[in-house]
Design a protein around this motif. Structure first.
Motif, PDB file in Angstrom:
ATOM      1  N   TRP A 188       0.836  -1.213   0.000  1.00  0.00           N
ATOM      2  CA  TRP A 188       0.000   0.000   0.000  1.00  0.00           C
ATOM      3  C   TRP A 188       0.864   1.254   0.000  1.00  0.00           C
ATOM      4  O   TRP A 188       0.619   2.193  -0.781  1.00  0.00           O
ATOM      5  N   LEU A 189       1.899   1.298   0.834  1.00  0.00           N
ATOM      6  CA  LEU A 189       2.761   2.469   0.880  1.00  0.00           C
ATOM      7  C   LEU A 189       3.477   2.659  -0.452  1.00  0.00           C
ATOM      8  O   LEU A 189       3.605   3.790  -0.952  1.00  0.00           O
ATOM      9  N   ALA A 190       3.916   1.561  -1.052  1.00  0.00           N
ATOM     10  CA  ALA A 190       4.565   1.650  -2.362  1.00  0.00           C
ATOM     11  C   ALA A 190       3.598   2.207  -3.405  1.00  0.00           C
ATOM     12  O   ALA A 190       3.994   3.014  -4.261  1.00  0.00           O
ATOM     13  N   ALA A 191       2.338   1.801  -3.346  1.00  0.00           N
ATOM     14  CA  ALA A 191       1.339   2.307  -4.286  1.00  0.00           C
ATOM     15  C   ALA A 191       1.094   3.804  -4.073  1.00  0.00           C
ATOM     16  O   ALA A 191       0.944   4.561  -5.040  1.00  0.00           O
ATOM     17  N   CYS A 192       1.068   4.226  -2.812  1.00  0.00           N
ATOM     18  CA  CYS A 192       0.916   5.655  -2.513  1.00  0.00           C
ATOM     19  C   CYS A 192       2.091   6.437  -3.090  1.00  0.00           C
ATOM     20  O   CYS A 192       1.927   7.492  -3.712  1.00  0.00           O
ATOM     21  N   HIS A 193       3.291   5.913  -2.882  1.00  0.00           N
ATOM     22  CA  HIS A 193       4.497   6.619  -3.308  1.00  0.00           C
ATOM     23  C   HIS A 193       4.740   6.533  -4.819  1.00  0.00           C
ATOM     24  O   HIS A 193       5.559   7.297  -5.346  1.00  0.00           O
ATOM     25  N   ALA A 194       4.046   5.657  -5.486  1.00  0.00           N
ATOM     26  CA  ALA A 194       4.166   5.559  -6.938  1.00  0.00           C
ATOM     27  C   ALA A 194       3.313   6.596  -7.659  1.00  0.00           C
ATOM     28  O   ALA A 194       3.455   6.777  -8.877  1.00  0.00           O
ATOM     29  N   ARG A 195       2.449   7.275  -6.940  1.00  0.00           N
ATOM     30  CA  ARG A 195       1.558   8.239  -7.571  1.00  0.00           C
ATOM     31  C   ARG A 195       2.369   9.416  -8.120  1.00  0.00           C
ATOM     32  O   ARG A 195       3.307   9.906  -7.475  1.00  0.00           O
ATOM     33  N   PRO A 196       2.028   9.891  -9.319  1.00  0.00           N
ATOM     34  CA  PRO A 196       2.795  10.989  -9.927  1.00  0.00           C
ATOM     35  C   PRO A 196       2.889  12.227  -9.045  1.00  0.00           C
ATOM     36  O   PRO A 196       3.929  12.901  -9.026  1.00  0.00           O
ATOM     37  N   ALA A 197       1.830  12.534  -8.309  1.00  0.00           N
ATOM     38  CA  ALA A 197       1.858  13.730  -7.457  1.00  0.00           C
ATOM     39  C   ALA A 197       2.874  13.576  -6.334  1.00  0.00           C
ATOM     40  O   ALA A 197       3.575  14.533  -5.983  1.00  0.00           O
ATOM     41  N   PHE A 198       2.962  12.380  -5.764  1.00  0.00           N
ATOM     42  CA  PHE A 198       3.978  12.156  -4.729  1.00  0.00           C
ATOM     43  C   PHE A 198       5.364  12.250  -5.326  1.00  0.00           C
ATOM     44  O   PHE A 198       6.272  12.861  -4.744  1.00  0.00           O
ATOM     45  N   GLN A 199       5.560  11.638  -6.483  1.00  0.00           N
ATOM     46  CA  GLN A 199       6.864  11.661  -7.133  1.00  0.00           C
ATOM     47  C   GLN A 199       7.299  13.093  -7.430  1.00  0.00           C
ATOM     48  O   GLN A 199       8.477  13.443  -7.259  1.00  0.00           O
ATOM     49  N   ALA A 200       6.363  13.925  -7.879  1.00  0.00           N
ATOM     50  CA  ALA A 200       6.685  15.323  -8.168  1.00  0.00           C
ATOM     51  C   ALA A 200       7.049  16.070  -6.892  1.00  0.00           C
ATOM     52  O   ALA A 200       8.013  16.846  -6.866  1.00  0.00           O
ATOM     53  N   MET A 201       6.295  15.845  -5.834  1.00  0.00           N
ATOM     54  CA  MET A 201       6.595  16.489  -4.558  1.00  0.00           C
ATOM     55  C   MET A 201       7.956  16.050  -4.049  1.00  0.00           C
ATOM     56  O   MET A 201       8.777  16.855  -3.586  1.00  0.00           O
ATOM     57  N   TRP A 202       8.249  14.733  -4.147  1.00  0.00           N
ATOM     58  CA  TRP A 202       9.499  14.213  -3.606  1.00  0.00           C
ATOM     59  C   TRP A 202      10.705  14.725  -4.387  1.00  0.00           C
ATOM     60  O   TRP A 202      11.768  14.963  -3.802  1.00  0.00           O
ATOM     61  N   ALA A 203      10.542  14.904  -5.681  1.00  0.00           N
ATOM     62  CA  ALA A 203      11.634  15.457  -6.488  1.00  0.00           C
ATOM     63  C   ALA A 203      11.954  16.886  -6.035  1.00  0.00           C
ATOM     64  O   ALA A 203      13.130  17.275  -5.945  1.00  0.00           O
ATOM     65  N   GLU A 204      10.928  17.649  -5.737  1.00  0.00           N
ATOM     66  CA  GLU A 204      11.151  19.004  -5.219  1.00  0.00           C
ATOM     67  C   GLU A 204      11.800  18.953  -3.845  1.00  0.00           C
ATOM     68  O   GLU A 204      12.671  19.775  -3.522  1.00  0.00           O
ATOM     69  N   ARG A 205      11.385  17.987  -3.046  1.00  0.00           N
ATOM     70  CA  ARG A 205      11.985  17.836  -1.714  1.00  0.00           C
ATOM     71  C   ARG A 205      13.471  17.506  -1.832  1.00  0.00           C
ATOM     72  O   ARG A 205      14.309  18.067  -1.101  1.00  0.00           O
ATOM     73  N   ASP A 206      13.800  16.601  -2.716  1.00  0.00           N
ATOM     74  CA  ASP A 206      15.200  16.215  -2.895  1.00  0.00           C
ATOM     75  C   ASP A 206      16.047  17.382  -3.366  1.00  0.00           C
ATOM     76  O   ASP A 206      17.276  17.410  -3.132  1.00  0.00           O
ATOM     77  N   ALA A 207      15.436  18.342  -4.057  1.00  0.00           N
ATOM     78  CA  ALA A 207      16.177  19.501  -4.558  1.00  0.00           C
ATOM     79  C   ALA A 207      16.427  20.553  -3.483  1.00  0.00           C
ATOM     80  O   ALA A 207      17.235  21.459  -3.684  1.00  0.00           O
ATOM     81  N   GLU A 208      15.727  20.439  -2.358  1.00  0.00           N
ATOM     82  CA  GLU A 208      15.939  21.380  -1.268  1.00  0.00           C
ATOM     83  C   GLU A 208      17.265  21.128  -0.566  1.00  0.00           C
ATOM     84  O   GLU A 208      17.740  19.989  -0.526  1.00  0.00           O
ATOM     85  N   PRO A 209      17.864  22.148   0.045  1.00  0.00           N
ATOM     86  CA  PRO A 209      19.070  21.931   0.861  1.00  0.00           C
ATOM     87  C   PRO A 209      18.768  20.974   2.012  1.00  0.00           C
ATOM     88  O   PRO A 209      17.694  21.045   2.618  1.00  0.00           O
ATOM     89  N   ALA A 210      19.686  20.087   2.269  1.00  0.00           N
ATOM     90  CA  ALA A 210      19.486  19.098   3.356  1.00  0.00           C
ATOM     91  C   ALA A 210      19.540  19.775   4.710  1.00  0.00           C
ATOM     92  O   ALA A 210      20.171  20.806   4.880  1.00  0.00           O
TER      93      ALA A 210
END
Length: 210
Positions: A188-210
């Motif tokens: 279920w968590l993998a299915a949630c994280h496979a959603r395009p909206a999550f992927q787009a959000m996570w890509a922006e998160r990864d681009a933020e300074p750590a």
């Protein structure tokens, strides 16, 4: 554009931003970093942060996220997502009073029964061992609900309830054995994280300074 979301994505601001992307609604994102991450949050050259007087005028609690939507100022990430889902409707929103109550129930369950224990696991092996029994029990509860709901928490479809719970459950990923013991939760968590909206959000998160 009436909706403004305050907070960096390396915070619970990930939740309303993920939801806004799911809903396809326009928003303005104002990065607000946590004051504790800065050596001197009140320095003249400090980035906009949760300690600054300007942000405290928005949220006196000094916490992120917050939103402004027209004349409404709202805090607390899960309250924000529930509000946005109900306002904008669509398949992510509860369809009736019963589903609305269930979405609130699961959101409160996630933040009271899962989130704190899951976050504590980040401290290392000893913390994982301490939190494992409690989360094992709660993952069992979640797995049973997913089985009864056809893989999702409400109405056999992905909703704001799944988003809110997934955002708390993912903190436990430092304990992969927990997910191996509960494959329904892992899938279920993998299915949630496979959603395009999550992927787009996570890509922006990864681009933020750590």
């Amino acid at each position: 554009m009436s909706l403004t979301i305050y907070g960096v994505l390396r915070s619970r601001a990930s939740r309303p931003i993920w939801l806004a992307k799911e809903l396809g609604i326009p928003y303005r994102h104002v990065p607000v970093i946590q004051g504790y991450r800065l050596a001197d949050p009140l320095a003249l050259d400090a980035p906009f942060n949760t300690v600054t007087p300007a942000f405290r005028e928005i949220n006196p609690n000094g916490l992120i996220p917050s939103i402004q939507d027209g004349g409404l100022v709202l805090h607390e990430s899960l309250a924000i997502t529930l509000y946005l889902a109900k306002k904008h409707g669509g398949p992510l929103a509860p369809r009736d009073l019963t589903e609305e109550a269930q979405a609130m129930m699961w959101s409160l369950w996630a933040t009271t029964s899962v989130e704190e224990q899951a976050l504590s696991m980040r401290a290392g092996p000893d913390a994982i061992e301490r939190a494992f029994p409690g989360l094992d029990k709660q993952f069992g509860v979640l797995a049973s609900a997913l089985k009864a709901g056809g893989g999702w928490l409400l109405g056999g479809r992905f909703t704001v309830a799944d988003l809110n719970v997934a955002e708390c459950v993912r903190y436990a990923q430092s304990a992969p054995a927990l997910f191996e013991k509960h494959p329904a939760v892992k899938e279920w968590l993998a299915a949630c994280h496979a959603r395009p909206a999550f992927q787009a959000m996570w890509a922006e998160r990864d681009a933020e300074p750590a």
